[in-house]
Design a protein around this motif. Structure first.
Motif, PDB file in Angstrom:
ATOM      1  N   ALA A  57     -41.004  42.699 -69.530  1.00  0.00           N
ATOM      2  CA  ALA A  57     -41.158  43.614 -70.664  1.00  0.00           C
ATOM      3  C   ALA A  57     -40.969  45.044 -70.155  1.00  0.00           C
ATOM      4  N   VAL A  58     -40.052  45.773 -70.758  1.00  0.00           N
ATOM      5  CA  VAL A  58     -39.745  47.125 -70.303  1.00  0.00           C
ATOM      6  C   VAL A  58     -40.793  48.093 -70.838  1.00  0.00           C
ATOM      7  N   ALA A  59     -41.220  49.009 -69.996  1.00  0.00           N
ATOM      8  CA  ALA A  59     -42.142  50.076 -70.401  1.00  0.00           C
ATOM      9  C   ALA A  59     -41.311  51.260 -70.878  1.00  0.00           C
ATOM     10  N   ASN A  60     -41.338  51.502 -72.180  1.00  0.00           N
ATOM     11  CA  ASN A  60     -40.557  52.568 -72.814  1.00  0.00           C
ATOM     12  C   ASN A  60     -41.470  53.779 -72.975  1.00  0.00           C
ATOM     13  N   ILE A  61     -41.336  54.766 -72.081  1.00  0.00           N
ATOM     14  CA  ILE A  61     -42.288  55.864 -71.985  1.00  0.00           C
ATOM     15  C   ILE A  61     -41.772  57.115 -72.693  1.00  0.00           C
ATOM     16  N   GLN A  62     -42.700  57.901 -73.230  1.00  0.00           N
ATOM     17  CA  GLN A  62     -42.405  59.203 -73.819  1.00  0.00           C
ATOM     18  C   GLN A  62     -43.131  60.247 -72.968  1.00  0.00           C
ATOM     19  N   PRO A  63     -42.491  60.719 -71.895  1.00  0.00           N
ATOM     20  CA  PRO A  63     -43.190  61.521 -70.889  1.00  0.00           C
ATOM     21  C   PRO A  63     -43.816  62.810 -71.402  1.00  0.00           C
ATOM     22  N   LEU A  64     -43.215  63.443 -72.415  1.00  0.00           N
ATOM     23  CA  LEU A  64     -43.738  64.729 -72.874  1.00  0.00           C
ATOM     24  C   LEU A  64     -45.191  64.654 -73.329  1.00  0.00           C
ATOM     25  N   TRP A  65     -45.662  63.475 -73.686  1.00  0.00           N
ATOM     26  CA  TRP A  65     -47.025  63.352 -74.212  1.00  0.00           C
ATOM     27  C   TRP A  65     -48.069  63.275 -73.101  1.00  0.00           C
ATOM     28  N   ALA A  66     -47.629  63.094 -71.868  1.00  0.00           N
ATOM     29  CA  ALA A  66     -48.558  62.830 -70.761  1.00  0.00           C
ATOM     30  C   ALA A  66     -48.989  64.131 -70.097  1.00  0.00           C
ATOM     31  N   ALA A  67     -49.633  64.989 -70.867  1.00  0.00           N
ATOM     32  CA  ALA A  67     -50.047  66.293 -70.350  1.00  0.00           C
ATOM     33  C   ALA A  67     -51.223  66.810 -71.165  1.00  0.00           C
ATOM     34  N   HIS A  68     -51.948  67.734 -70.579  1.00  0.00           N
ATOM     35  CA  HIS A  68     -53.015  68.408 -71.317  1.00  0.00           C
ATOM     36  C   HIS A  68     -52.407  69.333 -72.363  1.00  0.00           C
ATOM     37  N   GLU A  69     -52.882  69.228 -73.564  1.00  0.00           N
ATOM     38  CA  GLU A  69     -52.555  70.112 -74.667  1.00  0.00           C
ATOM     39  C   GLU A  69     -53.683  69.958 -75.680  1.00  0.00           C
ATOM     40  N   PRO A  70     -53.786  70.823 -76.692  1.00  0.00           N
ATOM     41  CA  PRO A  70     -54.926  70.720 -77.611  1.00  0.00           C
ATOM     42  C   PRO A  70     -55.067  69.358 -78.281  1.00  0.00           C
ATOM     43  N   GLN A  71     -53.948  68.736 -78.666  1.00  0.00           N
ATOM     44  CA  GLN A  71     -54.039  67.435 -79.327  1.00  0.00           C
ATOM     45  C   GLN A  71     -54.643  66.388 -78.388  1.00  0.00           C
ATOM     46  N   MET A  72     -54.336  66.492 -77.107  1.00  0.00           N
ATOM     47  CA  MET A  72     -54.913  65.580 -76.126  1.00  0.00           C
ATOM     48  C   MET A  72     -56.379  65.930 -75.851  1.00  0.00           C
ATOM     49  N   ASP A  73     -56.639  67.201 -75.600  1.00  0.00           N
ATOM     50  CA  ASP A  73     -57.957  67.608 -75.123  1.00  0.00           C
ATOM     51  C   ASP A  73     -59.011  67.652 -76.226  1.00  0.00           C
ATOM     52  N   GLU A  74     -58.578  67.957 -77.467  1.00  0.00           N
ATOM     53  CA  GLU A  74     -59.548  68.129 -78.544  1.00  0.00           C
ATOM     54  C   GLU A  74     -59.631  66.932 -79.478  1.00  0.00           C
ATOM     55  N   LEU A  75     -58.516  66.221 -79.670  1.00  0.00           N
ATOM     56  CA  LEU A  75     -58.483  65.156 -80.667  1.00  0.00           C
ATOM     57  C   LEU A  75     -58.356  63.759 -80.081  1.00  0.00           C
ATOM     58  N   THR A  76     -58.240  63.658 -78.756  1.00  0.00           N
ATOM     59  CA  THR A  76     -58.052  62.334 -78.156  1.00  0.00           C
ATOM     60  C   THR A  76     -59.103  62.026 -77.095  1.00  0.00           C
ATOM     61  N   ILE A  77     -59.113  62.761 -76.007  1.00  0.00           N
ATOM     62  CA  ILE A  77     -60.000  62.434 -74.887  1.00  0.00           C
ATOM     63  C   ILE A  77     -61.463  62.293 -75.305  1.00  0.00           C
ATOM     64  N   PRO A  78     -62.030  63.198 -76.126  1.00  0.00           N
ATOM     65  CA  PRO A  78     -63.444  63.040 -76.478  1.00  0.00           C
ATOM     66  C   PRO A  78     -63.748  61.753 -77.223  1.00  0.00           C
ATOM     67  N   PHE A  79     -62.776  61.208 -77.920  1.00  0.00           N
ATOM     68  CA  PHE A  79     -63.009  60.035 -78.758  1.00  0.00           C
ATOM     69  C   PHE A  79     -62.605  58.730 -78.062  1.00  0.00           C
ATOM     70  N   LEU A  80     -61.946  58.854 -76.899  1.00  0.00           N
ATOM     71  CA  LEU A  80     -61.667  57.678 -76.072  1.00  0.00           C
ATOM     72  C   LEU A  80     -62.781  57.440 -75.059  1.00  0.00           C
ATOM     73  N   GLY A  81     -63.375  58.511 -74.551  1.00  0.00           N
ATOM     74  CA  GLY A  81     -64.347  58.384 -73.478  1.00  0.00           C
ATOM     75  C   GLY A  81     -63.655  58.408 -72.129  1.00  0.00           C
ATOM     76  N   PRO A  82     -64.391  58.677 -71.054  1.00  0.00           N
ATOM     77  CA  PRO A  82     -63.768  58.900 -69.749  1.00  0.00           C
ATOM     78  C   PRO A  82     -63.025  57.694 -69.189  1.00  0.00           C
ATOM     79  N   GLU A  83     -63.528  56.481 -69.383  1.00  0.00           N
ATOM     80  CA  GLU A  83     -62.850  55.320 -68.798  1.00  0.00           C
ATOM     81  C   GLU A  83     -61.485  55.120 -69.430  1.00  0.00           C
ATOM     82  N   ARG A  84     -61.448  55.059 -70.763  1.00  0.00           N
ATOM     83  CA  ARG A  84     -60.155  54.838 -71.432  1.00  0.00           C
ATOM     84  C   ARG A  84     -59.221  56.024 -71.282  1.00  0.00           C
ATOM     85  N   ALA A  85     -59.769  57.229 -71.255  1.00  0.00           N
ATOM     86  CA  ALA A  85     -58.919  58.406 -71.078  1.00  0.00           C
ATOM     87  C   ALA A  85     -58.155  58.335 -69.765  1.00  0.00           C
TER      88      ALA A  85
END
Length: 545
Positions: free
Chosen positions: A394-422
C-alpha cells in the motif's frame, strides 16, 4: 547515429537512479530520453538539435502530484479567492470587495479561508452578513470539509433549528439551535445544491488555468482525486475528456472515480463503464476514490480513541467512518479483482487501519495484483500500522505541506489529540524506514500545489514562511533525495506511469529545470528555488519570463 531533438548540457542532472544519481547531460529524441551521461552525450547533437545550456542549473524528472483537484482549483481562482487571508477582518474585506466588484452575481461563492482565522474555527452567519447582507454567500474553507454561509443562503436552503444533521455531517448551531452559519462535511450539500451550476465551459477554462499554473511549478502529471459530484461540487470529468480529445491536455492525468458514500457495491458496474468512457489520450480513469473519514480540525477524522475537549478530557466522539469497515473490505476486494486502483482518503488512525484492513482483504481474496492502492493524507497513523504499508504494497500518499507547526495544527489539532497521538502525525520518516513506497501530492486547492514548498517541509518539517524555529517531529524528516523521489518516481508509480519519474534511456522526457541545485544548497533554502522550464514528452510547456 541518430541525432537528438533536444540535448541538455553542463548539468547537474539528478537522475533519480540510486545507482547513478548524477549526470551532466541528457538527450531527448521523439519525446523520450535517449542518453544520460556526460560529454559523450554531445555526440548526439546535430544540425537540427536544440541545445539547452543548463550552466549549473538543475535538471530533474518532472514532478507529479498524486492527490490534487485541478479543475476545482482552477475554477476557484476565478471566484472569491480567500487563500492567504489572515484573520476575520482580512477575509471580510476581501469578500466585501469581491461582492462590490460583481454586483450582478446572484450568489457570492469562493473558497480558501483558514479555520484559525476564527475563534474555534467557527465563523458565523452574522459576521458574514456584515459583508454581504442582501445576497446569498457560500464559501468553502481551505480544506473543503466545511463551508461558511450567510443568513440569506441558509434561508434559501430552508435550514432552521428543526433541520436535522445529515448522517455524514454536522450543522453548527447557536444556543437556541438555529444554524450558526458553519456547515461541516456532508451538511455543506444542504446549501451547495442551490448554487448556480458551473458550466462545462467554466470547468474547461478552470482546467486549462490550472494546467498553466501546475506546469509553471514543474508538474507534468497528476492524479485528480475526485471525478464525480460531491457536496455540490460538479463532476470535472467532462473538462478532462474535452481537453484530451482536443489536444489541449498537455499533462498526463489519472482520474479517481468518486465512490458514492451512501451507496454500495451496486455502483461498481457504473464505475467500470465510466473507466472505459473516460480514457482518451493523456487522460485515463482507472482509480476509485473512497473517502473514509473527515478531518481532525472539526473532529470528523476517524480515530481509534476519542478526541479530547478543551480541558484535556476524553469526549464521546471518535470521528466518523463514512463507509462501513466490513463492507469496505468486500468493495475493495471486488474493485481490486476488476483491476481498479483504490485511492483512499484516510486521515485518522482508525481510517488508516480500516483502509489497510481492506487492502489486506483484497490481497487475501485475489492474490497480489498490480493495482497500486494508496492511502492519502495519513495525518495520524498508529505505530502498529506503519509496517503494514510495505507488507501489503500500500503506497503512502503524503501531503508534506501539512507536516509543520501552524495555527491550525497548534490551536485546533494538537490540544484535541493529546500528546501521544500528536506524536503519530505525518510519520514520513517512519514509513520510509519501514520500506513503504512514498508518493506525494498537494490536495490543491486545499494547500499550495508548489512541489518545492512541499519538498521544503518534507525535509525541514517547518513551513518556508515560519517565524520561529520550531520543528514538527524532527525524527520524521525525509532526506531531500527521498522527498524528490516521492514527488517524481513515487507519484509516477501511483499514477501508472512506469516510464516516467527517473532519467534513463527509453523513459518519457518529462523534465523540469530549476534555477539552482537544491541538492547542494542549504535545506532551509529549498523553497526559494524557482522553475525555469517544464517539458512534457520533450515539448516545452512552460518557460519562465
Amino acid at each position: 547515429m541518430t541525432k537528438a531533438d533536444l540535448v541538455f548540457t553542463r548539468g547537474p542532472v539528478h537522475t533519480g537512479d540510486a545507482a547513478r544519481t548524477r549526470a551532466s547531460a541528457l538527450a531527448v529524441t521523439g519525446g523520450r530520453i535517449t542518453a544520460v551521461g556526460h560529454d559523450e552525450v554531445r555526440e548526439l547533437i546535430g544540425a537540427g538539435t536544440e541545445v539547452v545550456d543548463l550552466a549549473g542549473k538543475l535538471l530533474l524528472p518532472g514532478f507529479q502530484d498524486a492527490h490534487i483537484h485541478a479543475v476545482g482549483g482552477g475554477t476557484e481562482l476565478a471566484a472569491c479567492d480567500l487563500t492567504c487571508t489572515v484573520g476575520a477582518a482580512d477575509c471580510l474585506a476581501r469578500i466585501r470587495a469581491y461582492a462590490e466588484a460583481h454586483p450582478d452575481q446572484e450568489w457570492i461563492t469562493g473558497s480558501g479561508w483558514s479555520l484559525e482565522s476564527f475563534d474555534g474555527g467557527l465563523p458565523t452567519r452574522h459576521l458574514l452578513d456584515t459583508a454581504v447582507p442582501d445576497r446569498p454567500v457560500y464559501l468553502t474553507n481551505r480544506d473543503h470539509h466545511g463551508a461558511w454561509a450567510n443568513t440569506r443562503a441558509l434561508e434559501l436552503a430552508g435550514l432552521d433549528r428543526d433541520t436535522p444533521d445529515p448522517a455524514d455531517g454536522r450543522i453548527e448551531r447557536e444556543p437556541d439551535g438555529a444554524p450558526s452559519g458553519m456547515l461541516q462535511e456532508g451538511a455543506t450539500a444542504l446549501v451547495a445544491r442551490l448554487i448556480p451550476p458551473v458550466t462545462p465551459a467554466d470547468r474547461l477554462d478552470g482546467l486549462l488555468r490550472a494546467q498553466r499554473l501546475l506546469h509553471s511549478l514543474g508538474i507534468t502529471g497528476w492524479q485528480d482525486a475526485l471525478l464525480g459530484e460531491f457536496n455540490g461540487m460538479p463532476d470535472p470529468s467532462d473538462a478532462y475528456l474535452a481537453a484530451a480529445r482536443s489536444g489541449a491536455l498537455t499533462a498526463r492525468v489519472t482520474g479517481a472515480l468518486w465512490w458514492e458514500r451512501d451507496r454500495g457495491a451496486e455502483q461498481i458496474p457504473e464505475l467500470v463503464e465510466r473507466r472505459a468512457e473516460l480514457t482518451h489520450g493523456r487522460f485515463r480513469a482507472g482509480s476509485v476514490k473512497i473517502m473514509l473519514d473527515g478531518i481532525a480540525e472539526n473532529f470528523t477524522a476517524a480515530m481509534t480513541s476519542p478526541y479530547l475537549d478543551g480541558c484535556g478530557c476524553a469526549t464521546a466522539n471518535s470521528g466518523l467512518s463514512f463507509v462501513d469497515p466490513l463492507a469496505l473490505r468486500g468493495h475493495v476486494s471486488e474493485l481490486d479483482a476488476l483491476g481498479f486502483q483504490v485511492h483512499f482518503h484516510a486521515l485518522g488512525d482508525r481510517a488508516v487501519r480500516e483502509a489497510l484492513d481492506a487492502v489486506e482483504a483484497a490481497r487475501a481474496a485475489n492474490g497480489w495484483r498490480d493495482t497500486r492502492h494508496h492511502l492519502a493524507h495519513l495525518q495520524v497513523v498508529h505505530p502498529d500500522d506503519v509496517p503494514r504499508f510495505a507488507r501489503l504494497g500500500a503506497v503512502a500518499n503524503i501531503q508534506p505541506l501539512w507536516a509543520a507547526h501552524e495555527p491550525q495544527m497548534d490551536e485546533l489539532t494538537i490540544p484535541f489529540l493529546g500528546p501521544e497521538r500528536a506524536a503519530w502525525q505525518y510519520p514520513f520518516g517512519a514509513l520510509l524506514r519501514a520500506g513503504a513506497t512514498l508518493a506525494a501530492g498537494s490536495d490543491w486547492p486545499v494547500s499550495s500545489p508548489d512541489p518545492l514548498a512541499g519538498l521544503h517541509v518534507a525535509v525541514n518539517r517547518r513551513r518556508p514562511d515560519a517565524d520561529d524555529d520550531r520543528v514538527l517531529l524532527p525524527e520524521q524528516r525525509l532526506d531531500l533525495a527521498s522527498a524528490i523521489a516521492a514527488y517524481t518516481a513515487g507519484s509516477a508509480f501511483v499514477n501508472g506511469h512506469d516510464d516516467a519519474g527517473v532519467f534513463a534511456p527509453g523513459q518519457l522526457a518529462d523534465l523540469v529545470v530549476l534555477d539552482r541545485d537544491i541538492l547542494t544548497c542549504p535545506p532551509e533554502e529549498i523553497a526559494a528555488a524557482r522553475v525555469l522550464r517544464t517539458y512534457v514528452g520533450g515539448e516545452l510547456v512552460h518557460a519562465a519570463d
